[in-house]
Design a protein around this motif. Structure first.
Motif, mmCIF file in Angstrom:
data_model
loop_
_atom_site.group_PDB
_atom_site.id
_atom_site.type_symbol
_atom_site.label_atom_id
_atom_site.label_comp_id
_atom_site.label_asym_id
_atom_site.label_seq_id
_atom_site.Cartn_x
_atom_site.Cartn_y
_atom_site.Cartn_z
ATOM 1 N N ILE A 44 -23.917 10.056 -30.017
ATOM 2 C CA ILE A 44 -23.466 9.614 -28.690
ATOM 3 C C ILE A 44 -21.966 9.314 -28.730
ATOM 4 O O ILE A 44 -21.209 9.694 -27.824
ATOM 5 N N GLN A 45 -21.536 8.649 -29.793
ATOM 6 C CA GLN A 45 -20.107 8.310 -29.904
ATOM 7 C C GLN A 45 -19.253 9.577 -29.952
ATOM 8 O O GLN A 45 -18.252 9.690 -29.248
ATOM 9 N N ARG A 46 -19.693 10.548 -30.774
ATOM 10 C CA ARG A 46 -18.927 11.809 -30.883
ATOM 11 C C ARG A 46 -18.859 12.511 -29.538
ATOM 12 O O ARG A 46 -17.824 12.993 -29.108
ATOM 13 N N ASP A 98 -17.129 13.952 -21.770
ATOM 14 C CA ASP A 98 -17.856 12.872 -21.091
ATOM 15 C C ASP A 98 -18.805 13.424 -20.037
ATOM 16 O O ASP A 98 -19.934 12.998 -19.890
ATOM 17 N N VAL A 124 -26.693 7.017 -32.710
ATOM 18 C CA VAL A 124 -25.485 6.280 -32.300
ATOM 19 C C VAL A 124 -24.249 7.155 -32.534
ATOM 20 O O VAL A 124 -23.394 7.306 -31.647
ATOM 21 N N ALA A 125 -24.168 7.779 -33.701
ATOM 22 C CA ALA A 125 -22.985 8.589 -34.030
ATOM 23 C C ALA A 125 -22.880 9.793 -33.090
ATOM 24 O O ALA A 125 -21.782 10.157 -32.651
ATOM 25 N N ASP A 178 -28.647 5.232 -36.814
ATOM 26 C CA ASP A 178 -27.266 5.675 -37.047
ATOM 27 C C ASP A 178 -26.978 7.094 -36.537
ATOM 28 O O ASP A 178 -25.956 7.309 -35.884
ATOM 29 N N ASN A 234 -31.204 1.751 -32.427
ATOM 30 C CA ASN A 234 -29.841 1.871 -32.974
ATOM 31 C C ASN A 234 -29.803 2.679 -34.267
ATOM 32 O O ASN A 234 -29.145 2.273 -35.222
ATOM 33 N N ALA A 294 -19.170 11.276 -26.519
ATOM 34 C CA ALA A 294 -18.353 10.560 -25.523
ATOM 35 C C ALA A 294 -16.881 10.887 -25.728
ATOM 36 O O ALA A 294 -16.109 10.970 -24.762
ATOM 37 N N ALA A 295 -16.490 11.092 -26.958
ATOM 38 C CA ALA A 295 -15.084 11.386 -27.239
ATOM 39 C C ALA A 295 -14.741 12.851 -26.952
ATOM 40 O O ALA A 295 -13.592 13.181 -26.697
ATOM 41 N N LEU A 308 -24.004 13.133 -22.732
ATOM 42 C CA LEU A 308 -24.410 12.051 -23.649
ATOM 43 C C LEU A 308 -25.916 12.094 -23.903
ATOM 44 O O LEU A 308 -26.378 11.857 -25.023
#
Ligand SMILES: Cc1ncc(COP(=O)(O)O)c(C=O)c1O
Length: 445
Positions: free
Chosen positions: A73-75, A81, A70-71, A67, A65, A77-78, A329
């Motif tokens: 992957i989050q970016r 996809d 994680v960030a 940071d 995890n 996904a938005a 991703l």
């Protein structure tokens, strides 16, 4: 329609999930559940912190995890996809391929993406067969693996693999496969730190296999530079170079399965660099995304790729690929992982910790029932004596006790323990891990 109470029951029901490579009945009687993680620790649902002595499953090399991963992957996904993997591509796939190629030796510079180590192996074996085919040497269909090798669970991987339980239940496997002997001998190698002196001559067995089948029928040889799954077996000094020479002599492709050794485990981006031996195809997975999103791949030498680049330009050159090849991703996680490895110098860190790690592992020598300890990079294998008529029972109990009594996760293969923490492990944590393993060993003897 189900009422709410029965839905709740279903949610908590352990029956439906068939766990992979796990004794399901024993697990479901005493589950080992993990609900969260950060850096070198997991957290159980009841809040216990558990040390990760296995880097996930040899994959979370940068720790859990993190940071930046994680960030990323989050970016991603938005932002995007998914985009089709065939006939289209997204920018990060090129960026990641270039970054991976830059880490690999010399002209290993063409990267094919897939989603796991097993797929990477199937991909490499198929590229090897097709490579000979497109060059007019289609009679080269034999594949040579090695006893005690682990190459995942696809039919290609179990065929060239050398672990009996992974093979014997699954029919006739691929035809035309032969195996080199394993490189391990307790008699000649016990308690070696790093690469054993004894065993380079075992590469010459390839000459025997060539003499038996004829070089013109052999497509490729596949080995793990360091066999991880059968208990951390570093290659004997000079062994891999000897394999390379014999492959060159006979026009056979050499494939390294670096699914475990890739991305820092042995103190280098790839074991190929550590050993100064360049394969024709190099399989990777796991550490490419530090375990955060499934991904695997094969790096091919330029001449292998070029052999396919012929025929009409509108025609597909290699009839192979996956819906999720170079998934956005995974690419985002891969780029963030490579940044972390670089920025924190994690491969170099593994190298600088290697001798401390080996010393810590060797403190277990002399404990009752410890038959051998092997170390290389940030990996250690410890063979325990089996209980009479119950092979694997002591190892299983050691893994259970490590988790429940010592708050530590380790890997087992039969009665062999494997310890390989994330590369961010501190010197203090190395000592802590092996102290815990020592108490576990005493408890199961
Ligand atoms: C050397 C090696 N090859 C292939 C694999 C298979 O990878 P996956 O489980 O991602 O299919 C593994 C998995 O541990 C491995 O260690």
């Amino acid at each position: 329609m189900a009422d709410i109470s029965s839905l709740a029951r279903q949610t908590n029901d352990l029956d439906a999930f068939w766990l992979p490579f796990t004794p399901n009945r024993a697990f479901k009687r005493a589950p080992r559940l993990i609900a969260g993680a950060k850096d070198l620790h997991y957290f159980t649902p009841d809040g216990r912190a558990v040390l990760d002595g296995l880097a996930g499953l040899w994959c979370t090399n940068a720790g859990h995890n993190r940071d930046p991963i994680v960030a990323a992957i989050q970016r991603q996904a938005a932002e995007l996809d998914y985009s089709p993997a065939f006939h289209f591509a997204h920018p990060k796939s090129f960026e990641l391929a270039s970054r991976v190629a830059a880490l690999a030796p010399t002209d290993l510079n063409r990267v094919f993406f897939c989603n796991s180590g097993s797929e990477a192996i199937d991909t490499a074996l198929k590229i090897a067969l097709a490579y000979h085919n497109v060059r007019g040497e289609g009679a080269r269909t034999r594949l040579i693996g090695r006893e005690r090798g682990y190459h995942g669970v696809g039919f290609g991987g179990i065929s060239v693999g050398g672990i009996v339980n992974n093979r014997k239940f699954f029919g006739t496997l691929l035809a035309g496969v032969d195996h080199l002997p394993a490189t391990y001998s307790r008699e000649h190698q016990a308690f070696t730190k790093g690469e054993p002196q004894w065993g380079a001559h075992l590469a010459d067995e390839l000459e025997r296999i060539v003499a038996l089948h004829g070089a013109s029928t052999i497509a490729a040889v596949i080995v793990e530079p360091m066999a991880g799954s059968t208990g951390v077996l570093p290659p004997p000094k000079g062994y891999l170079a000897r394999l390379r020479t014999i492959c060159d002599r006979h026009g056979i492709l050499l494939i390294f399965d670096e699914v475990i050794t890739g991305f820092g485990r042995l103190g280098h981006a790839f074991a190929a660099e550590r050993y100064g031996v360049t394969p024709d195809l190099l399989c990777f997975a796991k550490g490419i995304t530090s375990g955060a999103v499934p991904m695997g791949g094969v790096i091919a030498r330029e001449n292998v790729y070029d052999a396919f680049m012929r025929g009409p330009e509108h025609a597909i050159e290699l009839f192979h690929g996956y819906t999720y090849s170079a998934h956005p991703l995974a690419c985002a996680a891969g780029l963030a992982s490579l940044d972390l490895y670089r920025d924190e110098g994690l491969f170099e860190r593994a190298k600088s910790l290697e001798s401390r790690y080996a010393d810590a592992a060797m403190t277990l020598k002399g404990l009752p029932g410890v038959l051998d300890i092997r170390t290389v990079g940030l990996a250690a294998g410890v063979d325990l004596a089996s209980r009479p008529d119950a092979v694997g029972e002591r190892g299983y109990e050691a893994m259970e006790r490590a988790f429940h009594d010592e708050d530590l996760i380790i890997r087992i293969t039969g009665d062999t323990l494997a310890i390989a923490p994330p590369l961010i492990v501190s010197e203090g944590q190395i000592g802590e891990i092996f102290a815990k393993v020592g108490r576990v060993i005493r408890a199961v003897m």
